[in-house]
Enzyme design. Structure first.
Site, mmCIF file in Angstrom:
data_model
loop_
_atom_site.group_PDB
_atom_site.id
_atom_site.type_symbol
_atom_site.label_atom_id
_atom_site.label_comp_id
_atom_site.label_asym_id
_atom_site.label_seq_id
_atom_site.Cartn_x
_atom_site.Cartn_y
_atom_site.Cartn_z
ATOM 1 N N LYS A 10 0.705 -0.930 -0.177
ATOM 2 C CA LYS A 10 0.031 0.181 -0.206
ATOM 3 C C LYS A 10 1.157 1.574 -0.116
ATOM 4 O O LYS A 10 1.507 1.380 0.678
ATOM 5 C CB LYS A 10 -0.681 -0.128 1.371
ATOM 6 C CG LYS A 10 -1.833 0.930 0.907
ATOM 7 C CD LYS A 10 -3.029 1.639 2.080
ATOM 8 C CE LYS A 10 -1.707 2.761 3.229
ATOM 9 N NZ LYS A 10 -1.926 3.638 2.344
ATOM 10 N N GLU A 47 10.029 0.549 10.214
ATOM 11 C CA GLU A 47 10.939 1.469 10.287
ATOM 12 C C GLU A 47 10.685 3.312 10.835
ATOM 13 O O GLU A 47 9.582 3.252 9.428
ATOM 14 C CB GLU A 47 11.577 0.935 8.915
ATOM 15 C CG GLU A 47 12.843 1.873 9.157
ATOM 16 C CD GLU A 47 12.948 3.441 8.233
ATOM 17 O OE1 GLU A 47 12.696 4.745 9.227
ATOM 18 O OE2 GLU A 47 12.970 3.740 7.110
ATOM 19 N N CYS A 60 14.266 10.611 7.135
ATOM 20 C CA CYS A 60 13.499 9.641 8.324
ATOM 21 C C CYS A 60 14.726 9.585 9.017
ATOM 22 O O CYS A 60 14.969 10.091 10.173
ATOM 23 C CB CYS A 60 12.935 8.480 8.635
ATOM 24 S SG CYS A 60 13.828 7.574 7.133
ATOM 25 N N GLU A 98 10.230 15.053 15.335
ATOM 26 C CA GLU A 98 10.441 15.292 14.176
ATOM 27 C C GLU A 98 10.193 16.515 12.900
ATOM 28 O O GLU A 98 9.063 16.069 13.717
ATOM 29 C CB GLU A 98 10.412 13.812 13.549
ATOM 30 C CG GLU A 98 10.680 13.613 12.552
ATOM 31 C CD GLU A 98 10.498 11.927 11.839
ATOM 32 O OE1 GLU A 98 9.313 11.866 11.576
ATOM 33 O OE2 GLU A 98 11.629 11.281 11.401
HETATM 34 P P1 NAI Z 1 1.431 8.381 8.705
HETATM 35 O O1 NAI Z 1 2.485 7.060 8.964
HETATM 36 O O2 NAI Z 1 0.652 8.747 8.604
HETATM 37 O O3 NAI Z 1 2.044 7.496 6.816
HETATM 38 C C1 NAI Z 1 2.153 6.359 6.506
HETATM 39 C C2 NAI Z 1 1.477 5.213 5.657
HETATM 40 O O4 NAI Z 1 0.925 4.847 6.334
HETATM 41 C C3 NAI Z 1 0.937 5.935 4.345
HETATM 42 O O5 NAI Z 1 1.057 5.126 3.371
HETATM 43 C C4 NAI Z 1 -0.275 5.964 5.195
HETATM 44 O O6 NAI Z 1 -1.306 6.148 4.162
HETATM 45 C C5 NAI Z 1 -0.458 4.534 6.693
HETATM 46 N N1 NAI Z 1 -1.206 4.350 7.639
HETATM 47 C C6 NAI Z 1 -1.705 6.065 8.390
HETATM 48 N N2 NAI Z 1 -2.767 5.442 9.244
HETATM 49 C C7 NAI Z 1 -2.659 4.119 9.039
HETATM 50 C C8 NAI Z 1 -3.339 3.021 10.598
HETATM 51 N N3 NAI Z 1 -3.914 3.371 11.294
HETATM 52 N N4 NAI Z 1 -2.460 2.181 9.456
HETATM 53 C C9 NAI Z 1 -1.607 1.534 8.649
HETATM 54 N N5 NAI Z 1 -1.315 2.048 7.891
HETATM 55 C C10 NAI Z 1 -1.752 3.430 7.971
HETATM 56 O O7 NAI Z 1 2.523 9.473 8.784
HETATM 57 P P2 NAI Z 1 1.987 10.734 7.843
HETATM 58 O O8 NAI Z 1 0.857 11.362 8.566
HETATM 59 O O9 NAI Z 1 2.310 11.140 6.125
HETATM 60 O O10 NAI Z 1 3.444 11.802 8.321
HETATM 61 C C11 NAI Z 1 3.239 11.616 9.285
HETATM 62 C C12 NAI Z 1 4.745 12.239 9.868
HETATM 63 O O11 NAI Z 1 5.058 10.858 10.198
HETATM 64 C C13 NAI Z 1 5.567 13.062 9.542
HETATM 65 O O12 NAI Z 1 5.531 14.442 9.197
HETATM 66 C C14 NAI Z 1 6.537 12.469 9.650
HETATM 67 O O13 NAI Z 1 7.109 13.359 11.099
HETATM 68 C C15 NAI Z 1 6.886 10.994 9.712
HETATM 69 N N6 NAI Z 1 7.657 10.525 9.001
HETATM 70 C C16 NAI Z 1 8.165 9.369 8.980
HETATM 71 C C17 NAI Z 1 8.425 8.466 7.829
HETATM 72 C C18 NAI Z 1 10.058 7.900 7.703
HETATM 73 O O14 NAI Z 1 10.161 7.420 6.415
HETATM 74 N N7 NAI Z 1 10.132 7.300 8.436
HETATM 75 C C19 NAI Z 1 7.345 8.772 6.370
HETATM 76 C C20 NAI Z 1 6.591 9.528 6.495
HETATM 77 C C21 NAI Z 1 6.138 10.298 7.764
#
Ligand code: NAI
Ligand code: MG
Length: 515
Positions: free
Chosen positions: A220, A294, A328, A425
């Site tokens: 996804k 991660e 990240c 972050e």
């Molecule tokens: P997120 O963690 O919500 O999104 C990442 C993925 O998880 C997306 O594909 C999203 O659709 C999915 N997702 C969201 N809620 C879920 C759930 N309940 N169950 C399963 N999958 C779910 O991150 P978001 O909201 O896009 O970004 C928020 C913050 O997270 C950013 O500001 C950043 O600080 C951090 N982040 C860290 C990343 C990394 O590479 N470690 C990547 C993206 C965001």
């Protein structure tokens, strides 16, 4: 290339900084904000994009075919540099998730787990070569849908995507040698959820080792950056990857939730926010599903007095402004030894005032668009908290494009360990600078965060590097360089940065059971 260096010409190209508030931000012009910066004008050098075929609508990729979602619902994917709509993306619900998992299960049972490793490897090599053939087109799409600069998507993301498929293709027939004395087995169906900062690269990090190890996948992508994953699905069709081996379902959080909660999933791999990571940990507790996470980071780059300062500043700049800070492992904290503080700040200030922010498709652009309005608001809110808590913001005077989501390269001085900008972050092009006196203090400060993903050390002394890195609690530590990736090298964190490793031999282990 028109380079205008005289003060008069510079005044013409400089223009007043647009208040960030007009860009959806909360930052009002502030006394503590220093403005400076003289810029050269570069002639536009846009990457060609008119040949790119973006479909008006992208459907789900299930069992080797594109199909409409059960709900009939679609959502828009926009270009964050223009706010224009690029395409409609299917929204998968629990019914679609079930079809995808069933297809993956059938493909695992009947085809993929039975196939000899060398045959699986051939498919991966084929995919890698097709990615290389279409690299330019995929890079342009990646930049259009996600806002990252073409310089990065073309020169970093896409070559690494192909390299990951090539690398894991090589392991497919050598699994028994990877774990001597053990008999490796695939786990079954892997549910893989990825973020928007490196859409195709994260897809490759997840799919390549899983497939090499004999698992089938339901992937996804993130809701703001689904398009390239669906073009990758077309590559799978072209490579004649057997139906159901990879399924791609699109949607937001609820789709991801339905996927991880599906009973017939054996393995979950997630990259994203720490808050969702914690929810997933709870969701799999008491089930037989295995999990790798991660998550975020708050990496410290440590500059010692004996470091090559110009080189260090260049590394710091690429470590935080690279990919708009949507990384990240971004080096979002800078620890500078006191004796070189003013020299480093001066160099940093000069360097960020020469960075070009704007059209991601222009080959001269250093900083592209922030991925979404939500993310821009988050950056602005944290910057505002930094100002409120008394830190000083350094930000060049820049003219930002009228439309789209932008944030200028910025850094804070006067940051203390308790400030939110030192702890949370920020995931944007904003650096928090702090000082230290002794190596002990540097280590203590660097480790003073709930995260533990990455860190950087800059010094002329090899012995100091070894001494410091062994005491930094971070999964990856770079020395005299930053943000370097290679498929052979493991990547992952400690504590709130998650667990499990991706890349290298380590990256195979979470996709195998060993007898
Ligand atoms: P997120 O963690 O919500 O999104 C990442 C993925 O998880 C997306 O594909 C999203 O659709 C999915 N997702 C969201 N809620 C879920 C759930 N309940 N169950 C399963 N999958 C779910 O991150 P978001 O909201 O896009 O970004 C928020 C913050 O997270 C950013 O500001 C950043 O600080 C951090 N982040 C860290 C990343 C990394 O590479 N470690 C990547 C993206 C965001
Ligand atoms: Mg988009």
């Amino acid at each position: 290339m028109a380079r205008k260096k005289s003060p008069v010409a510079a005044a013409v190209v400089l223009r007043e900084a647009k208040p960030l508030a007009a860009n959806g931000g909360v930052l009002a012009p502030n006394e503590r904000r220093l403005n400076f910066g003289e810029r050269w004008a570069y002639a536009p050098a846009p990457e060609q994009s008119d040949y790119i075929e973006i479909k008006p609508r992208y459907q789900l990729f299930i069992d080797g075919k594109f199909r409409a979602p059960h709900s009939g619902r679609h959502f828009d994917s926009i270009n964050p540099a223009t706010e224009g709509k690029l395409a409609e993306i299917a929204e998968a619900d629990a019914h679609d998730v079930d079809l995808a998992v069933q297809a993956a299960r059938r493909a695992h049972r009947n085809v993929w787990s039975k196939m000899a490793g060398r045959e699986r490897g051939k498919f991966l090599y084929r995919i890698a070569r097709l990615v290389q053939e279409k690299a330019r087109e995929l890079a342009v799409l990646e930049s259009m849908d996600g806002g990252k600069t073409i310089k990065e998507s073309r020169d970093i993301d896409l070559p690494l995507v192909a390299a990951h498929f090539f690398y894991y293709a090589g392991w497919a027939d050598k699994l028994a040698y990877a774990f001597p004395g053990r008999t490796p087995h695939s786990l079954g169906v892997a549910a893989q959820i990825i973020p928007w900062n490196f859409p195709l690269l994260m897809a490759a990090w997840k799919l390549a080792p899983a497939l090499a190890a004999g698992n089938t996948c339901v992937l996804k992508p993130a809701e703001t950056t689904s398009i390239t994953a669906l073009h990758l699905a077309e590559i799978f069709q072209q490579a004649e990857l057997p139906d159901g081996v990879v399924n791609i379902i699109t949607g937001a959080g609820p789709t991801g939730k339905a996927l991880v909660e599906h009973d017939d999933v054996n393995k979950i791999a997630f990259t994203g926010s720490t808050s969702v990571g914690k929810m997933l940990t709870r969701a799999v507790a008491g089930t037989k599903k295995s999990l790798t996470l991660e998550l975020g980071g708050k990496a410290a780059n440590i500059i010692f007095e004996d470091a090559a300062l110009d080189q260090a500043v260049e590394g710091i700049v690429s470590g935080i402004y690279f990919n708009q800070g949507h990384v990240c492992c971004a080096g979002s904290r800078l620890l500078v030894q006191e004796g070189v503080f003013s020299a480093v700040i001066r160099k940093l200030r000069d360097r960020i005032s020469s960075l070009r922010v704007g059209n991601p498709l222009d080959k001269n652009t250093d900083i592209g668009a922030i991925n979404s309005r939500v993310q821009l608001d988050k950056i602005c809110e944290l910057v505002e908290s930094g100002l409120q808590q008394g830190a000083e913001l350094v930000q060049p005077r820049l003219r930002l494009p009228e439309k789209g989501y932008w944030y200028p390269p910025s850094f804070f001085t006067g940051v203390t360990a308790s400030h939110r900008i030192a702890q949370e972050e920020i995931f944007g092009p904003v650096l928090s600078v702090m000082t230290f006196r002794t190596p002990e203090e540097a280590i203590e400060r660097a480790n003073n965060t709930p995260y533990g993903l990455s860190a950087g050390v800059w010094t002329d002394k090899g012995s100091k590097i070894f001494k410091i890195v062994s005491r930094l609690r971070a999964g990856v530590v770079w020395a005299n360089t930053y943000n370097k990736f290679d498929p052979t090298s493991p990547f992952g964190g400690y504590r709130e940065s998650g667990f499990g490793r991706e890349g290298g031999l380590h990256g195979l282990r979470p996709y195998l059971a060993l007898d």
